[in-house]
Design a protein around this motif. Structure first.
Motif, PDB file in Angstrom:
ATOM      1  N   ILE A   1       1.097   1.730   6.814  1.00 33.37           N
ATOM      2  CA  ILE A   1       1.400   2.393   5.544  1.00 33.37           C
ATOM      3  C   ILE A   1       0.698   1.568   4.466  1.00 33.37           C
ATOM      4  O   ILE A   1       0.865   0.350   4.408  1.00 33.37           O
ATOM      5  CB  ILE A   1       2.927   2.402   5.296  1.00 33.37           C
ATOM      6  CG1 ILE A   1       3.621   3.159   6.426  1.00 33.37           C
ATOM      7  CG2 ILE A   1       3.258   3.010   3.938  1.00 33.37           C
ATOM      8  CD1 ILE A   1       5.127   2.963   6.462  1.00 33.37           C
ATOM      9  N   LEU A   2      -0.124   2.220   3.673  1.00 31.78           N
ATOM     10  CA  LEU A   2      -0.829   1.492   2.612  1.00 31.78           C
ATOM     11  C   LEU A   2      -0.167   1.822   1.281  1.00 31.78           C
ATOM     12  O   LEU A   2      -0.047   2.992   0.919  1.00 31.78           O
ATOM     13  CB  LEU A   2      -2.306   1.899   2.560  1.00 31.78           C
ATOM     14  CG  LEU A   2      -3.124   1.794   3.861  1.00 31.78           C
ATOM     15  CD1 LEU A   2      -4.580   2.170   3.591  1.00 31.78           C
ATOM     16  CD2 LEU A   2      -3.056   0.399   4.435  1.00 31.78           C
TER      17      LEU A   2
ATOM     18  N   PHE B   1       0.278   8.668   4.837  1.00 27.34           N
ATOM     19  CA  PHE B   1       0.980   7.382   4.784  1.00 27.34           C
ATOM     20  C   PHE B   1       0.386   6.438   3.740  1.00 27.34           C
ATOM     21  O   PHE B   1       0.463   5.218   3.868  1.00 27.34           O
ATOM     22  CB  PHE B   1       0.989   6.728   6.175  1.00 27.34           C
ATOM     23  CG  PHE B   1       1.575   7.606   7.243  1.00 27.34           C
ATOM     24  CD1 PHE B   1       2.624   8.461   6.952  1.00 27.34           C
ATOM     25  CD2 PHE B   1       1.092   7.588   8.537  1.00 27.34           C
ATOM     26  CE1 PHE B   1       3.169   9.296   7.914  1.00 27.34           C
ATOM     27  CE2 PHE B   1       1.627   8.409   9.518  1.00 27.34           C
ATOM     28  CZ  PHE B   1       2.672   9.271   9.202  1.00 27.34           C
ATOM     29  N   ILE B   2      -0.235   7.012   2.745  1.00 28.97           N
ATOM     30  CA  ILE B   2      -0.793   6.197   1.659  1.00 28.97           C
ATOM     31  C   ILE B   2      -0.019   6.515   0.377  1.00 28.97           C
ATOM     32  O   ILE B   2       0.150   7.685   0.025  1.00 28.97           O
ATOM     33  CB  ILE B   2      -2.299   6.499   1.482  1.00 28.97           C
ATOM     34  CG1 ILE B   2      -3.072   6.042   2.735  1.00 28.97           C
ATOM     35  CG2 ILE B   2      -2.853   5.805   0.237  1.00 28.97           C
ATOM     36  CD1 ILE B   2      -4.567   6.293   2.688  1.00 28.97           C
ATOM     37  N   ILE B   3       0.463   5.483  -0.282  1.00 31.56           N
ATOM     38  CA  ILE B   3       1.239   5.689  -1.520  1.00 31.56           C
ATOM     39  C   ILE B   3       0.543   4.939  -2.650  1.00 31.56           C
ATOM     40  O   ILE B   3       0.351   3.720  -2.561  1.00 31.56           O
ATOM     41  CB  ILE B   3       2.689   5.178  -1.344  1.00 31.56           C
ATOM     42  CG1 ILE B   3       3.388   5.979  -0.237  1.00 31.56           C
ATOM     43  CG2 ILE B   3       3.461   5.279  -2.660  1.00 31.56           C
ATOM     44  CD1 ILE B   3       4.768   5.451   0.139  1.00 31.56           C
ATOM     45  N   THR B   4       0.151   5.654  -3.675  1.00 34.47           N
ATOM     46  CA  THR B   4      -0.526   4.987  -4.794  1.00 34.47           C
ATOM     47  C   THR B   4       0.032   5.464  -6.128  1.00 34.47           C
ATOM     48  O   THR B   4       0.763   6.442  -6.208  1.00 34.47           O
ATOM     49  CB  THR B   4      -2.049   5.277  -4.808  1.00 34.47           C
ATOM     50  OG1 THR B   4      -2.225   6.682  -4.802  1.00 34.47           O
ATOM     51  CG2 THR B   4      -2.763   4.646  -3.651  1.00 34.47           C
ATOM     52  N   ASN B   5      -0.396   4.765  -7.151  1.00 35.34           N
ATOM     53  CA  ASN B   5       0.020   5.087  -8.516  1.00 35.34           C
ATOM     54  C   ASN B   5      -1.042   4.469  -9.403  1.00 35.34           C
ATOM     55  O   ASN B   5      -1.966   3.813  -8.915  1.00 35.34           O
ATOM     56  CB  ASN B   5       1.393   4.443  -8.773  1.00 35.34           C
ATOM     57  CG  ASN B   5       2.056   4.927 -10.026  1.00 35.34           C
ATOM     58  OD1 ASN B   5       2.019   6.104 -10.323  1.00 35.34           O
ATOM     59  ND2 ASN B   5       2.662   4.016 -10.768  1.00 35.34           N
TER      60      ASN B   5
ATOM     61  N   LEU C   1      10.736   5.342   1.945  1.00 33.88           N
ATOM     62  CA  LEU C   1      11.638   5.482   3.094  1.00 33.88           C
ATOM     63  C   LEU C   1      11.233   6.647   3.982  1.00 33.88           C
ATOM     64  O   LEU C   1      11.264   6.567   5.209  1.00 33.88           O
ATOM     65  CB  LEU C   1      13.073   5.702   2.599  1.00 33.88           C
ATOM     66  CG  LEU C   1      13.876   4.442   2.336  1.00 33.88           C
ATOM     67  CD1 LEU C   1      15.268   4.796   1.847  1.00 33.88           C
ATOM     68  CD2 LEU C   1      13.967   3.565   3.587  1.00 33.88           C
ATOM     69  N   ASN C   2      10.800   7.719   3.338  1.00 36.40           N
ATOM     70  CA  ASN C   2      10.387   8.915   4.073  1.00 36.40           C
ATOM     71  C   ASN C   2       9.163   8.634   4.941  1.00 36.40           C
ATOM     72  O   ASN C   2       9.101   8.984   6.121  1.00 36.40           O
ATOM     73  CB  ASN C   2      10.117  10.014   3.032  1.00 36.40           C
ATOM     74  CG  ASN C   2       9.840  11.327   3.691  1.00 36.40           C
ATOM     75  OD1 ASN C   2      10.314  11.562   4.803  1.00 36.40           O
ATOM     76  ND2 ASN C   2       9.057  12.171   3.039  1.00 36.40           N
TER      77      ASN C   2
ATOM     78  N   GLN D   1       8.830   8.393   9.166  1.00 33.51           N
ATOM     79  CA  GLN D   1       7.864   9.156   9.978  1.00 33.51           C
ATOM     80  C   GLN D   1       7.052   8.233  10.880  1.00 33.51           C
ATOM     81  O   GLN D   1       6.802   8.549  12.042  1.00 33.51           O
ATOM     82  CB  GLN D   1       6.906   9.913   9.062  1.00 33.51           C
ATOM     83  CG  GLN D   1       7.567  11.055   8.325  1.00 33.51           C
ATOM     84  CD  GLN D   1       6.535  11.774   7.477  1.00 33.51           C
ATOM     85  OE1 GLN D   1       5.516  12.211   7.990  1.00 33.51           O
ATOM     86  NE2 GLN D   1       6.778  11.878   6.184  1.00 33.51           N
ATOM     87  N   VAL D   2       6.627   7.091  10.336  1.00 33.29           N
ATOM     88  CA  VAL D   2       5.824   6.161  11.138  1.00 33.29           C
ATOM     89  C   VAL D   2       6.689   5.538  12.239  1.00 33.29           C
ATOM     90  O   VAL D   2       6.270   5.428  13.392  1.00 33.29           O
ATOM     91  CB  VAL D   2       5.180   5.069  10.249  1.00 33.29           C
ATOM     92  CG1 VAL D   2       4.434   4.051  11.091  1.00 33.29           C
ATOM     93  CG2 VAL D   2       4.220   5.700   9.250  1.00 33.29           C
TER      94      VAL D   2
END
Ligand SMILES: Nc1nc2c(ncn2[C@@H]2O[C@H](COP(=O)(O)OP(=O)(O)O)[C@@H](O)[C@H]2O)c(=O)[nH]1
Ligand SMILES: [Mg+2]
Length: 418
Positions: free
Chosen positions: A25-26, A50-54, A78-79, A83-84
């Protein structure tokens, strides 16, 4: 099917061909950083879901990462983790990779640590973290290091710290050893790039996880590490020593001489091969535990010899000398016949905590820059003081262990770090 050559391009082609996907997860609050993985040569390796950015980042502020981004991204993170995790046949642990000096890795990274502790209490949390000591380019770095270190002490199962100054020195020694034509040896024009530094950390992680990635009779799993190397709660910071420092790209040697193996074994316990600047077999170090991970052309009698030598050279406590954990993986890294890693739980780890606390105090005594933190919703100003106390407690625990180790202690209580 294995890649034919050990080059980066061949590895990449192999991964794309075999549709290998990283179970990773990045997360970064600066979109541009992750953009390299989204659009660069590794784009097929990571799942976009699975990549979370802002944007625009966490402003080099632990509180911004921990509270502001933590609150905002909690459910999303968390979601994705769920999944992973559901895709894993055997979830052995979570490995975190973060820097302690900025805002996102240190703040949001340690927020995630706590989140996973709450949601997956029985799954170990291993943290490979960078202390940007020697490369501080951020004024608030001492605060961020102190605040995140408290979280690591309180919520991680095991921490594998790397200091940028130690990595820089390792690269310089290696470059000198390999001479002016070192491009062929895998070096880049600028020796101290993060790419080179990270390559050392990546090699240590590959050794750490080889027991879980390859089958073998003497495999050391990640969960073995926390059981064998952490004798008391919170004393879970381990020094890693590796050799070779970089996987050599030169022509393979087919017969490893015993002398070379002995030299390698000497290197992994020496201070120049540790990822942090401490000396695990120096005169002030008391060893609470140790582990040895070998890969490739190493046999049982080599291992026995190495362990005996370590037991006679290392300053162990009366109760830890016998318990050197050993792992051997028959699969060596690419283009390499033998590789080794040592892990030490040593009382000299207190030097890292002292350094963090001193640099923290230098700023905090003047109350410089604290308003950036106290005006972040959720941050309590007492937390600075609490942090410093936790660091001082750790230093004291290591000191007590050091002093007590010269006495024979027949029985230990659950928590006393004697
Ligand atoms: N070894 C190493 N250090 C890094 C790397 N990236 C950042 N750092 C160090 O960690 C500090 C904080 O990183 P930064 O990207 O500003 O923090 P972020 O808020 O977590 O994204 C920097 O000042 C660098 O000294 C990296 O890839 N490798
Ligand atoms: Mg960053």
């Amino acid at each position: 099917m294995q890649p034919k050559h050990g080059t980066r391009r061949a590895n990449l082609e192999y991964m794309v061909e075999t549709k290998i996907r990283a179970r990773a997860i990045l997360i970064d609050m600066e979109e541009g950083v992750i953009g390299r993985y989204r659009n660069g040569p590794f784009k097929d390796l990571f799942d976009d879901k699975f990549i979370i950015t802002n944007s625009p980042g966490s402003g080099n502020n632990w509180a911004e990462g921990y509270y502001t981004h933590g609150r905002k991204f909690k459910n999303n993170i968390l979601n994705v983790v769920r999944q992973v995790a559901e895709r894993s046949d055997n979830l052995q642990g979570f490995i975190f990779m973060l820097s302690t000096g900025g805002g996102t890795g240190s703040g949001l990274g340690t927020y995630c640590l706590r989140l996973l502790e709450d949601n997956y209490p029985s799954v170990d949390r291993f943290v490979s973290c960078v202390y940007p000591i020697g490369s501080e380019d951020v004024i608030t770095c001492p605060y961020n290091m102190a605040l995140s270190t408290k979280q690591l002490i309180d919520h991680a199962s095991c921490v594998f710290p790397a200091e940028n100054r130690a990595l820089t020195e390792m690269i310089a020694v290696e470059a000198k050893r390999k001479g002016p034509h070192n491009e062929k040896a895998g070096f880049f024009a600028e020796n101290t790039t993060f790419e080179n530094m990270n390559s050392i950390i990546v090699n240590s992680l590959l050794h750490l996880t080889c027991g879980s990635r390859f089958s073998g009779a003497l495999n050391m799993d990640m969960s073995d590490i926390s059981t064998n190397l952490v004798p008391f709660p919170n004393m879970h910071f381990l020094s890693s020593g590796i050799t070779p420092i970089f996987t050599p790209m030169k022509k393979a040697i087919f017969k490893i001489k015993p002398k070379l193996k002995e030299e390698m074994f000497h290197s992994i316990r020496s201070k120049s091969n540790q990822l942090i600047k401490i000396n695990p077999v120096g005169p002030t170090s008391v060893l609470l535990s140790a582990a040895l991970q070998t890969r490739g052309d190493v046999n049982n009698s080599d291992l026995r010899k190495f362990v005996e030598k370590l037991q006679s050279k290392g300053n162990f406590t009366t109760w830890s000398r016998k318990a050197v954990k050993v792992g051997h993986c028959a699969v060596a890294p690419q283009n390499c016949q033998v590789a080794m890693m040592s892990l030490f739980n040593t009382t000299t780890m207190s030097e890292l905590f002292s350094h963090i606390n001193l640099s923290f105090k230098r700023l905090y005594n003047r109350k410089a820059h604290i308003h950036h933190y106290t005006q972040t919703s959720g941050f309590e100003s007492d937390y600075f003081q609490e942090c410093s106390e936790t660091l001082l407690n750790m230093i004291e625990m290591y000191k007590q262990t050091e002093t007590a180790s010269s006495n024979c202690i027949p029985r230990l209580s659950d928590t006393s770090p004697v």
